[in-house]
Write a protein that holds these residues in place. Structure first.
Motif, PDB file in Angstrom:
ATOM      1  N   GLY A   1      -8.497 -15.126  11.858  1.00 55.69           N
ATOM      2  CA  GLY A   1      -7.982 -14.783  10.807  1.00 55.69           C
ATOM      3  C   GLY A   1      -6.555 -13.872  11.008  1.00 55.69           C
ATOM      4  O   GLY A   1      -6.177 -13.388  10.049  1.00 55.69           O
ATOM      5  N   LEU A   2      -6.304 -13.725  12.217  1.00 56.23           N
ATOM      6  CA  LEU A   2      -4.993 -13.125  12.439  1.00 56.23           C
ATOM      7  C   LEU A   2      -3.787 -13.560  11.821  1.00 56.23           C
ATOM      8  O   LEU A   2      -3.654 -14.797  11.726  1.00 56.23           O
ATOM      9  CB  LEU A   2      -4.735 -12.937  13.742  1.00 56.23           C
ATOM     10  CG  LEU A   2      -5.927 -12.068  14.719  1.00 56.23           C
ATOM     11  CD1 LEU A   2      -5.512 -11.735  16.090  1.00 56.23           C
ATOM     12  CD2 LEU A   2      -5.824 -10.786  13.982  1.00 56.23           C
ATOM     13  N   SER A   3      -2.619 -12.938  11.404  1.00 55.53           N
ATOM     14  CA  SER A   3      -1.579 -13.638  10.905  1.00 55.53           C
ATOM     15  C   SER A   3      -0.446 -14.529  11.877  1.00 55.53           C
ATOM     16  O   SER A   3      -0.734 -13.807  13.052  1.00 55.53           O
ATOM     17  CB  SER A   3      -0.682 -12.542  10.076  1.00 55.53           C
ATOM     18  OG  SER A   3       0.466 -13.122   9.900  1.00 55.53           O
ATOM     19  N   ASN A   4       0.043 -15.580  11.548  1.00 56.25           N
ATOM     20  CA  ASN A   4       0.678 -16.035  12.444  1.00 56.25           C
ATOM     21  C   ASN A   4       2.238 -16.240  12.116  1.00 56.25           C
ATOM     22  O   ASN A   4       3.129 -16.971  12.741  1.00 56.25           O
ATOM     23  CB  ASN A   4       0.351 -17.487  12.685  1.00 56.25           C
ATOM     24  CG  ASN A   4       0.595 -18.356  11.219  1.00 56.25           C
ATOM     25  OD1 ASN A   4       0.790 -17.743  10.329  1.00 56.25           O
ATOM     26  ND2 ASN A   4       0.515 -19.709  11.512  1.00 56.25           N
ATOM     27  N   MET A  35       6.255 -19.489   6.328  1.00 60.09           N
ATOM     28  CA  MET A  35       4.843 -20.138   6.633  1.00 60.09           C
ATOM     29  C   MET A  35       5.075 -21.437   7.386  1.00 60.09           C
ATOM     30  O   MET A  35       4.246 -21.705   8.205  1.00 60.09           O
ATOM     31  CB  MET A  35       4.300 -20.377   5.307  1.00 60.09           C
ATOM     32  CG  MET A  35       4.199 -19.213   4.381  1.00 60.09           C
ATOM     33  SD  MET A  35       2.754 -18.107   5.247  1.00 60.09           S
ATOM     34  CE  MET A  35       1.315 -19.451   4.769  1.00 60.09           C
ATOM     35  N   ALA A  36       5.964 -22.217   7.275  1.00 62.42           N
ATOM     36  CA  ALA A  36       6.233 -23.630   7.949  1.00 62.42           C
ATOM     37  C   ALA A  36       6.596 -23.096   9.339  1.00 62.42           C
ATOM     38  O   ALA A  36       6.144 -24.023  10.259  1.00 62.42           O
ATOM     39  CB  ALA A  36       7.441 -24.213   7.278  1.00 62.42           C
ATOM     40  N   LYS A  37       7.403 -22.331   9.562  1.00 65.96           N
ATOM     41  CA  LYS A  37       7.634 -21.851  11.057  1.00 65.96           C
ATOM     42  C   LYS A  37       6.254 -21.467  11.784  1.00 65.96           C
ATOM     43  O   LYS A  37       6.207 -21.796  12.906  1.00 65.96           O
ATOM     44  CB  LYS A  37       8.802 -20.630  10.983  1.00 65.96           C
ATOM     45  CG  LYS A  37      10.264 -21.308  10.989  1.00 65.96           C
ATOM     46  CD  LYS A  37      11.422 -20.019  11.060  1.00 65.96           C
ATOM     47  CE  LYS A  37      12.740 -20.706  11.277  1.00 65.96           C
ATOM     48  NZ  LYS A  37      13.606 -19.583  11.744  1.00 65.96           N
ATOM     49  N   GLY A  38       5.621 -20.610  11.204  1.00 61.73           N
ATOM     50  CA  GLY A  38       4.522 -20.323  11.779  1.00 61.73           C
ATOM     51  C   GLY A  38       3.440 -21.187  11.890  1.00 61.73           C
ATOM     52  O   GLY A  38       2.760 -21.434  13.150  1.00 61.73           O
ATOM     53  N   ALA A  39       3.308 -22.255  10.954  1.00 58.45           N
ATOM     54  CA  ALA A  39       2.372 -23.387  11.265  1.00 58.45           C
ATOM     55  C   ALA A  39       2.950 -24.356  12.120  1.00 58.45           C
ATOM     56  O   ALA A  39       2.105 -24.765  12.941  1.00 58.45           O
ATOM     57  CB  ALA A  39       2.213 -24.140   9.805  1.00 58.45           C
ATOM     58  N   ALA A  40       4.192 -24.603  12.372  1.00 54.20           N
ATOM     59  CA  ALA A  40       4.813 -25.382  13.156  1.00 54.20           C
ATOM     60  C   ALA A  40       4.452 -24.752  14.681  1.00 54.20           C
ATOM     61  O   ALA A  40       4.313 -25.177  15.546  1.00 54.20           O
ATOM     62  CB  ALA A  40       6.168 -25.715  12.849  1.00 54.20           C
ATOM     63  N   GLY A  41       4.822 -23.519  14.815  1.00 50.88           N
ATOM     64  CA  GLY A  41       4.780 -22.861  16.051  1.00 50.88           C
ATOM     65  C   GLY A  41       3.220 -22.966  16.587  1.00 50.88           C
ATOM     66  O   GLY A  41       2.977 -23.020  17.575  1.00 50.88           O
ATOM     67  N   ASP A  42       2.252 -22.845  15.562  1.00 49.38           N
ATOM     68  CA  ASP A  42       0.986 -23.007  16.053  1.00 49.38           C
ATOM     69  C   ASP A  42       0.455 -24.260  16.346  1.00 49.38           C
ATOM     70  O   ASP A  42      -0.157 -24.771  17.423  1.00 49.38           O
ATOM     71  CB  ASP A  42      -0.219 -22.702  14.892  1.00 49.38           C
ATOM     72  CG  ASP A  42      -0.379 -21.180  14.704  1.00 49.38           C
ATOM     73  OD1 ASP A  42       0.267 -20.451  15.547  1.00 49.38           O
ATOM     74  OD2 ASP A  42      -0.801 -20.776  13.498  1.00 49.38           O
TER      75      ASP A  42
END
Length: 494
Positions: free
Chosen positions: A175-178, A311-318
């Motif tokens: 649950g940590l922020s990305n 949000m898109a950058k964080g999701a793509a990075g993950d």
């Protein structure tokens, strides 16, 4: 007195390489997240490859020095283990400090601090890498060399899987922020580096404690080094003489090593591009984020970055972590069969075929764009991502097979061509063939991306594919030691 080197059982071979799991854990975290961290700290796409130059430059400087020093080192810890342990400790320091670069803004710009910690990490990883390669060559007899390097490849990829997927797990399970604003680092990435540092140190200590290196007398006897040559191996001549001797070694490197250098050039040129530019390529091509959001100059002109872009950058990075974990899983699976396959059909066929699959897989990135949102069950959690992100799992199979071969085949082909008393220094010199193409890639890929492809990052991945295919062709020009004519003895007629 026994003159033949003892065979090792499976767990002895496993222990020799186990520390590489942790080293690769840290290296995978770096590969999957450094572009993300540096972008968040303010780097543009063109300069990303320049920051990544730190890695091959450190390898170029460190590995030959460490290789030569470890050839002459004999103490209570052994020959290679002192360097492996020292490198691990230094790497841990870098892994703890890198994601905390913004904290040091009062002393220096976060980008400079980040670059310094990347340099420390890379130098430290390289202090570990070369002695680990030489440790396998030292401890594993010739007839077990394929299995020795295959086990090492397996452990490397297990570490890479865990390291690559960790930020995703910390976000979607813990649950940590990305997400992170410009000048910050996402909490999930910070904690991933803390955990990686712990795993790295623990696994290296395992190898140091569980592996007992041979005494100098046993080692030289097993390797067939004559007593009169031992003083020459262990002596430390003046610096000028050492530099001259090093140059002579480079010029007179075994023919197999020179031929493998060509294959290595095309392979590592491609890998460097993948590590640097997969994150922006996926973010643009699969998450449909406009390339302007990778330009710090443009971002500085807007009041704030839209939440959807963050949000898109964080999701793509993950998801890049998931993809990198996937190719490491496929590499680990292929590593299980690699030794037997190489024994059956030959190393060159396996090596060339693997690189060809990798090249085709890079090029296929172009054909997997699909913006349709789909729900994916990853067993540990469920996520909603574009369908194109899921489809990219297919090329990861070919990239994983290529990666497994790159980690094992050139070293298995090279080891039999090296003189036993120069194995460490030649393994270090061989790292030139890993570092040099990355340096060339770092100096040219950013320019190609900005000047030829107008910062459309998916096309630079295609360039990587073409390079890997050229590497596959180059394999067939390599002559292994048993394929070369016997050396001419002075006074004999060839």
């Amino acid at each position: 007195m026994q003159t033949q080197q003892p065979r090792l059982n499976f767990w002895q071979i496993w222990n020799v390489s186990f520390g590489f799991l942790g080293v690769q854990f840290g290296f995978a975290l770096q590969n999957a997240n450094v572009s993300r961290i540096l972008s968040d700290l303010g780097a543009d796409l063109h300069s990303l490859s320049l920051f990544w130059l730190v890695a091959p430059i450190m390898g170029l400087l460190v590995q030959p020095i460490v290789g030569s020093a470890s050839d002459r080192t004999w103490n209570r810890l052994g020959r290679r283990r002192p360097f492996i342990l020292a490198g691990a400790i230094a790497a841990v320091v870098g892994m703890v400090l890198l994601p905390n670069a913004p904290i040091f803004v009062a002393f220096m710009a976060p980008m400079i601090m980040g670059a310094m910690m990347v340099a420390l990490m890379d130098a430290s990883f390289n202090v570990c890498f070369q002695p680990f390669r030489s440790l396998v060559s030292d401890m594993v007899p010739a007839e077990q060399r394929n299995i020795g390097y295959s086990v090492q490849s397996l452990l490397i990829n297990i570490g890479a899987v865990i390291g690559s997927i960790l930020p995703f797990v910390l976000t979607n399970v813990v649950g940590l922020s990305n997400t992170a604003q410009l000048g910050e680092v996402a909490p999930s990435v910070v904690w991933a580096f803390y955990i990686g540092a712990t795993v790295l140190l623990g696994s290296v200590i395992w190898t140091v404690v569980r592996t007992k290196e041979y005494s100098p007398e046993d080692y030289y006897r097993y390797k067939g080094v004559k007593p009169e040559d031992i003083d020459q191996v262990e002596s430390k001549p003046p610096l000028k003489e050492r530099l001259q001797g090093f140059f002579v070694l480079v010029v007179n490197m075994p023919k197999t090593m020179k031929q493998l250098a060509v294959v290595q050039f095309f392979s590592w040129f491609a890998l460097f591009i993948m590590w640097v530019y997969t994150t922006p390529a996926i973010t643009q091509h699969i998450w449909n984020v406009d390339k302007k959001w990778f330009d710090p100059a443009y971002i500085a002109t807007v009041p704030m970055v839209p939440e959807t872009i963050i949000m898109a950058k964080g999701a793509a990075g993950d998801w890049v972590g998931i993809l990198f974990a996937a190719y490491s899983v496929f590499a680990a699976i292929f590593s299980i069969f690699l030794a037997k396959l190489a024994d059956k059909v030959g190393r060159k066929v396996v090596y060339a075929g693997s690189l060809a699959l990798g090249g085709i897989s890079y090029v296929s990135f172009l054909f997997f764009q699909d913006l349709t949102s789909v729900n994916v069950n990853l067993l540990i959690t469920e996520v909603t991502v574009p369908a194109g992100a899921v489809n990219l799992m297919l090329p990861m199979v070919g990239i994983g097979i290529a990666w497994a071969a790159i980690l094992a085949m050139p070293y298995a082909m090279l080891a039999g061509a090296l003189p036993p008393n120069k194995t460490g220094v030649y393994m270090g010199i061989f790292n030139f063939t890993v570092a040099a193409p990355q340096i060339v890639s770092g100096l040219t890929a950013g320019w190609i991306l900005s000047s030829v492809f107008d910062n459309d990052a998916k096309y630079i991945i295609v360039v990587a594919g073409v390079s890997m295919l050229l590497g596959a062709l180059s394999v067939f020009f390599v002559k292994e030691p048993d394929e070369l004519p016997p050396p001419v003895i002075e006074g004999e007629t060839p």
